[in-house]
Design an enzyme around this catalytic site. Sequence first.
Site, PDB file in Angstrom:
ATOM      1  N   ARG A  57     -56.376  37.260  28.120  1.00 58.87           N
ATOM      2  CA  ARG A  57     -55.018  36.697  27.988  1.00 58.87           C
ATOM      3  C   ARG A  57     -54.678  35.627  29.013  1.00 58.87           C
ATOM      4  NH1 ARG A  57     -53.345  41.977  28.096  1.00 58.87           N
ATOM      5  NH2 ARG A  57     -53.938  42.972  26.134  1.00 58.87           N
ATOM      6  N   LYS A 104     -53.182  20.773  26.306  1.00 55.88           N
ATOM      7  CA  LYS A 104     -53.513  21.112  24.918  1.00 55.88           C
ATOM      8  C   LYS A 104     -54.977  21.527  24.850  1.00 55.88           C
ATOM      9  CE  LYS A 104     -50.516  18.130  22.205  1.00 55.88           C
ATOM     10  NZ  LYS A 104     -50.561  17.064  21.192  1.00 55.88           N
ATOM     11  N   GLU A 147     -58.334   4.681  23.447  1.00 61.42           N
ATOM     12  CA  GLU A 147     -57.188   5.499  23.889  1.00 61.42           C
ATOM     13  C   GLU A 147     -56.453   4.798  25.034  1.00 61.42           C
ATOM     14  OE1 GLU A 147     -56.049   8.352  22.510  1.00 61.42           O
ATOM     15  OE2 GLU A 147     -57.748   9.200  21.415  1.00 61.42           O
ATOM     16  N   LYS A 192     -50.345   8.918  30.396  1.00 63.73           N
ATOM     17  CA  LYS A 192     -50.354  10.275  29.841  1.00 63.73           C
ATOM     18  C   LYS A 192     -49.568  11.215  30.757  1.00 63.73           C
ATOM     19  CE  LYS A 192     -52.429  13.795  27.294  1.00 63.73           C
ATOM     20  NZ  LYS A 192     -53.380  14.177  26.274  1.00 63.73           N
ATOM     21  N   GLU A 225     -44.222  18.474  23.265  1.00 63.86           N
ATOM     22  CA  GLU A 225     -44.205  17.597  22.114  1.00 63.86           C
ATOM     23  C   GLU A 225     -42.990  17.789  21.234  1.00 63.86           C
ATOM     24  OE1 GLU A 225     -47.989  17.514  20.323  1.00 63.86           O
ATOM     25  OE2 GLU A 225     -47.563  15.673  19.247  1.00 63.86           O
ATOM     26  N   ARG A 238     -43.577  13.049  23.716  1.00 56.92           N
ATOM     27  CA  ARG A 238     -45.027  13.222  23.683  1.00 56.92           C
ATOM     28  C   ARG A 238     -45.628  12.746  22.371  1.00 56.92           C
ATOM     29  NH1 ARG A 238     -48.460  18.137  26.379  1.00 56.92           N
ATOM     30  NH2 ARG A 238     -50.507  17.487  25.682  1.00 56.92           N
ATOM     31  N   ASN A 273     -49.393  10.036  19.823  1.00 57.70           N
ATOM     32  CA  ASN A 273     -50.073  10.147  18.539  1.00 57.70           C
ATOM     33  C   ASN A 273     -50.144   8.830  17.792  1.00 57.70           C
ATOM     34  OD1 ASN A 273     -50.658  12.920  18.660  1.00 57.70           O
ATOM     35  ND2 ASN A 273     -48.496  13.333  18.305  1.00 57.70           N
ATOM     36  N   HIS A 301     -52.889   8.091  15.328  1.00 53.56           N
ATOM     37  CA  HIS A 301     -53.619   9.337  15.104  1.00 53.56           C
ATOM     38  C   HIS A 301     -53.414   9.949  13.720  1.00 53.56           C
ATOM     39  CE1 HIS A 301     -54.680   9.060  19.264  1.00 53.56           C
ATOM     40  NE2 HIS A 301     -55.299  10.224  19.263  1.00 53.56           N
ATOM     41  N   HIS A 328     -56.743  10.718  12.163  1.00 47.66           N
ATOM     42  CA  HIS A 328     -57.208  12.064  11.802  1.00 47.66           C
ATOM     43  C   HIS A 328     -57.650  12.121  10.340  1.00 47.66           C
ATOM     44  CE1 HIS A 328     -54.778  14.022  15.297  1.00 47.66           C
ATOM     45  NE2 HIS A 328     -55.971  13.639  15.689  1.00 47.66           N
ATOM     46  N   HIS A 349     -63.915   9.786  17.624  1.00 45.39           N
ATOM     47  CA  HIS A 349     -62.460   9.940  17.558  1.00 45.39           C
ATOM     48  C   HIS A 349     -61.745   8.616  17.866  1.00 45.39           C
ATOM     49  CE1 HIS A 349     -58.494  11.666  18.077  1.00 45.39           C
ATOM     50  NE2 HIS A 349     -58.443  11.190  19.306  1.00 45.39           N
TER      51      HIS A 349
HETATM   52  N1  NAD Z   1     -56.784  18.257  24.355  1.00 45.70           N
HETATM   53  C1  NAD Z   1     -56.328  17.051  24.106  1.00 45.70           C
HETATM   54  O1  NAD Z   1     -55.208  16.715  24.466  1.00 45.70           O
HETATM   55  C2  NAD Z   1     -57.229  16.080  23.377  1.00 45.70           C
HETATM   56  C3  NAD Z   1     -56.866  14.740  23.286  1.00 45.70           C
HETATM   57  C4  NAD Z   1     -57.741  13.892  22.649  1.00 45.70           C
HETATM   58  C5  NAD Z   1     -58.938  14.339  22.120  1.00 45.70           C
HETATM   59  N2  NAD Z   1     -59.265  15.650  22.232  1.00 45.70           N
HETATM   60  C6  NAD Z   1     -60.537  16.156  21.707  1.00 45.70           C
HETATM   61  O2  NAD Z   1     -61.598  15.606  22.457  1.00 45.70           O
HETATM   62  C7  NAD Z   1     -62.772  15.655  21.645  1.00 45.70           C
HETATM   63  C8  NAD Z   1     -63.540  14.384  21.807  1.00 45.70           C
HETATM   64  O3  NAD Z   1     -63.930  14.248  23.166  1.00 45.70           O
HETATM   65  P1  NAD Z   1     -65.068  13.212  23.602  1.00 45.70           P
HETATM   66  O4  NAD Z   1     -64.781  11.944  22.974  1.00 45.70           O
HETATM   67  O5  NAD Z   1     -65.141  13.304  25.071  1.00 45.70           O
HETATM   68  O6  NAD Z   1     -66.370  13.769  22.869  1.00 45.70           O
HETATM   69  P2  NAD Z   1     -67.496  14.803  23.317  1.00 45.70           P
HETATM   70  O7  NAD Z   1     -66.964  15.831  24.210  1.00 45.70           O
HETATM   71  O8  NAD Z   1     -68.123  15.251  22.051  1.00 45.70           O
HETATM   72  O9  NAD Z   1     -68.518  13.896  24.136  1.00 45.70           O
HETATM   73  C9  NAD Z   1     -69.150  12.849  23.487  1.00 45.70           C
HETATM   74  C10 NAD Z   1     -70.672  12.863  23.710  1.00 45.70           C
HETATM   75  O10 NAD Z   1     -70.968  12.335  24.992  1.00 45.70           O
HETATM   76  C11 NAD Z   1     -71.821  13.224  25.716  1.00 45.70           C
HETATM   77  N3  NAD Z   1     -71.475  13.059  27.118  1.00 45.70           N
HETATM   78  C12 NAD Z   1     -70.359  13.512  27.723  1.00 45.70           C
HETATM   79  N4  NAD Z   1     -70.304  13.054  28.989  1.00 45.70           N
HETATM   80  C13 NAD Z   1     -71.418  12.318  29.199  1.00 45.70           C
HETATM   81  C14 NAD Z   1     -71.919  11.593  30.305  1.00 45.70           C
HETATM   82  N5  NAD Z   1     -71.221  11.482  31.448  1.00 45.70           N
HETATM   83  N6  NAD Z   1     -73.109  10.967  30.165  1.00 45.70           N
HETATM   84  C15 NAD Z   1     -73.795  11.023  28.997  1.00 45.70           C
HETATM   85  N7  NAD Z   1     -73.351  11.689  27.907  1.00 45.70           N
HETATM   86  C16 NAD Z   1     -72.177  12.319  28.007  1.00 45.70           C
HETATM   87  C17 NAD Z   1     -71.495  14.561  25.132  1.00 45.70           C
HETATM   88  O11 NAD Z   1     -72.530  15.485  25.320  1.00 45.70           O
HETATM   89  C18 NAD Z   1     -71.287  14.231  23.655  1.00 45.70           C
HETATM   90  O12 NAD Z   1     -72.523  14.153  23.006  1.00 45.70           O
HETATM   91  C19 NAD Z   1     -62.321  15.929  20.247  1.00 45.70           C
HETATM   92  O13 NAD Z   1     -62.676  17.238  19.906  1.00 45.70           O
HETATM   93  C20 NAD Z   1     -60.811  15.782  20.313  1.00 45.70           C
HETATM   94  O14 NAD Z   1     -60.146  16.631  19.408  1.00 45.70           O
HETATM   95  C21 NAD Z   1     -58.421  16.511  22.832  1.00 45.70           C
HETATM   96 ZN    ZN Z   2     -56.791  10.747  20.636  1.00 50.81          ZN
END
Ligand code: NAD
Ligand code: ZN
Lengths: 373, 373
Positions: free
Chosen positions: A120, A142, A184, A234, A244, A248, A252, A255, A259, A272
């Site tokens: 929890r 989030k 972004e 941010k 949100e 906030r 989006n 997005h 999405h 993304h």
């Molecule tokens: N929580 C939030 O507020 C929020 C906001 C936006 C996006 N997201 C989420 O984030 C995710 C996307 O994140 P992302 O774009 O970081 O993708 P990811 O985490 O899949 O990373 C992208 C790729 O890069 C590789 N990688 C990561 N760091 C590296 C480094 N330093 N050197 C070499 N390779 C590296 C990873 O292994 C992966 O293959 C989605 O699931 C999305 O929904 C969340």
């Molecule tokens: Zn985003």
Amino acid sequence: MPVIPINTPSATYNVTIAPNLLPTLHPRLRKLNPGRPFRPFIITSPNIWALWSKPFLASFKEPPTVLFHPAGERHKRMASVESLAQQLSTAGADRDALLLAFGGGVIGDITGFLAAIYMRGIRYVQIPTTLLAQVDSSIGGKTGVNLAAGKNLIGSFHHPQAVFADTDLLRTLPPAELRAGLQESIKAGVIYDARLFRYMEQNAEAILSASAPAKRNADTAALAKVVAASVRVKAEVVSQDEKESGLRMILNFGHTIGHAIEAATSYKQLLHGEAVAWGSIAALSLAVARNTIVEKDANRIVNLILRYGPLPTFKATAEELVALTARDKKNRSGIRSFVLPTAIGKVEIVHDVTEPELLAATQSMLTLMRTGT
Amino acid sequence: MPVIPINTPSATYNVTIAPNLLPTLHPRLRKLNPGRPFRPFIITSPNIWALWSKPFLASFKEPPTVLFHPAGERHKRMASVESLAQQLSTAGADRDALLLAFGGGVIGDITGFLAAIYMRGIRYVQIPTTLLAQVDSSIGGKTGVNLAAGKNLIGSFHHPQAVFADTDLLRTLPPAELRAGLQESIKAGVIYDARLFRYMEQNAEAILSASAPAKRNADTAALAKVVAASVRVKAEVVSQDEKESGLRMILNFGHTIGHAIEAATSYKQLLHGEAVAWGSIAALSLAVARNTIVEKDANRIVNLILRYGPLPTFKATAEELVALTARDKKNRSGIRSFVLPTAIGKVEIVHDVTEPELLAATQSMLTLMRTGT
Ligand SMILES: NC(=O)c1ccc[n+]([C@@H]2O[C@H](COP(=O)([O-])OP(=O)(O)OC[C@H]3O[C@@H](n4cnc5c(N)ncnc54)[C@H](O)[C@@H]3O)[C@@H](O)[C@H]2O)c1
Ligand SMILES: [Zn+2]
Ligand SMILES: NC(=O)c1ccc[n+]([C@@H]2O[C@H](COP(=O)([O-])OP(=O)(O)OC[C@H]3O[C@@H](n4cnc5c(N)ncnc54)[C@H](O)[C@@H]3O)[C@@H](O)[C@H]2O)c1
Ligand SMILES: [Zn+2]
């Protein structure tokens, strides 16, 4: 080094942005937890660990337990969370466990969610390794995973104790990931920070040079500036509206259609940030059609988005994409809200977008993609 | 009709206890959500729905969507939550969805957890159908599921908007379930309410007569009194200590060994209340050995526990059970805390219980089980 505070009703913490942060981690964790025991567990992917375990572990006397989660959006699922929880339990993790999310947004989201629901709620720290994670996903609390029915449909609000963004990490990032993450940052400029937007217009080459297979010692100073400015956007937005209910939502921008594009391509074809870039272009077309923004500003934004490309193309019809927006989490009882720019650095939220308007805007984006105009 | 308030820092809501509540549900839901749209979704088990759907639906003009979750502790798992979430999404549930948990503690825990994490949190209402759920699990906002590694290791704090406990529902409860639930009421008396304890001593027959296959119209007045008094105990404790930093721990009386017994028997052989009953007997033996309680009071408690039996026996060694307590969620960095009665209606929490002490207490409980003394 920039230290940017996040202040929300449920948590207060800092985002620290600097090169060479990794080797200083352990004393920082101790400082975050004065007089309170903690047992660190690292959650990361094999590929990231292979590249960066040495500096990561430099400050730890006893190496923490490392739990691996495979890279890739398709593994951001309940089953992975359950398996990690099971591994935590087997390793004897109790409420004193402190999870260290070491990876991109996928690792960050899944680790944050795991921390939210393990016993929890336990503590966690974000150590983001992608640009997207440094400027966006690691901040704001989030967390979550995907359902077959859609992205991020399951999750919690659970803030980290701190975010440590080591900009050196970005050097090993595949260039496409860097560019996608910069979308972004463009978004941050468009919705809130005209100066950041201009900086990205004027320094594109320097910013983009940070990650290139041949330049593992590239200068990341320009990129670090963009990271810090994007984090500030941010941070301010999230601090003013944690859950949100209003402001906030501006994060989006791009997005809703973004999405839908990700869903239409089964989350496999586009990154993304790339999908958001196309989504932003569609939203701009809607904004121009509604006269919320003058065409000149809209074109400047579209040009900057394309400058940080190339954006991959994809196959989908406008009808398909619009239908997919119906499932957006932002919808309440069928009302579709949209974030539309009114100038560079300013947006408004509208709630009365009709289906034909949305179809036309999406179609115009698809035409740009196919014909370049 | 008793309406008992729960007042915690994160939520305020009422527990309403009365016969014939079901047919009044819909206007009550409307009253809870003035001016805010809601779309009800019922989460229940086929067996409960077969018995009680008619009065449940009596006040609804449009029958809500019903999602079924199979009865049984073994289905309180992440996979079930994911499947329910997927069904919600397919049925078009957005942030206006209002989940109605209609069942025992399993349904309540899983529905509460689903509400906590679906789209990062939606509203839900508890309509508990077992005694245990009415007096304990529906109140206080603890929600969650089991891991292979242990019970309730995954979860969230997420309070319902209200709890509606219709005591008529208890008439169809299997008698063993009623008796097991009454063990939690005995616990409430032991830790906090000497009057409730005495009432249960003096009215055992009337209380136990409510559920009996032959008496579907039995008088539930005595039982309703016990429900209301037990709810009051939980309400007061939870209102004073929402997140279990101190007082709330007293609700765990009997649960450390109780959970170990459930784990040792793979959660299959004993009902939760039955395991807690044995766990309480072990804790009492520990309390007597430590002189925190006089033997006479301890015996009175053991006698009341047995009066609401019979308690099923099980096979496990003291060593096995004590080893299993090491995984208890209440542990932090290896320290084992225990709730020990000091008199009827009063307890203290100790943190220095040694392994040999715990073994002896567990052994003494096992001896009582095997030999009756
Ligand atoms: N929580 C939030 O507020 C929020 C906001 C936006 C996006 N997201 C989420 O984030 C995710 C996307 O994140 P992302 O774009 O970081 O993708 P990811 O985490 O899949 O990373 C992208 C790729 O890069 C590789 N990688 C990561 N760091 C590296 C480094 N330093 N050197 C070499 N390779 C590296 C990873 O292994 C992966 O293959 C989605 O699931 C999305 O929904 C969340
Ligand atoms: Zn985003
Ligand atoms: N969240 C909390 O604070 C908390 C506290 C204590 C226990 N719990 C949890 O509660 C669960 C146990 O709950 P439970 O004892 O209610 O068990 P349960 O939910 O499994 O219900 C017991 C059985 O009775 C049946 N049943 C339910 N209502 C009935 C009715 N009115 N008539 C006929 N049959 C009926 C159910 O279908 C089931 O087969 C455990 O998972 C435990 O971890 C949670
Ligand atoms: Zn219990």
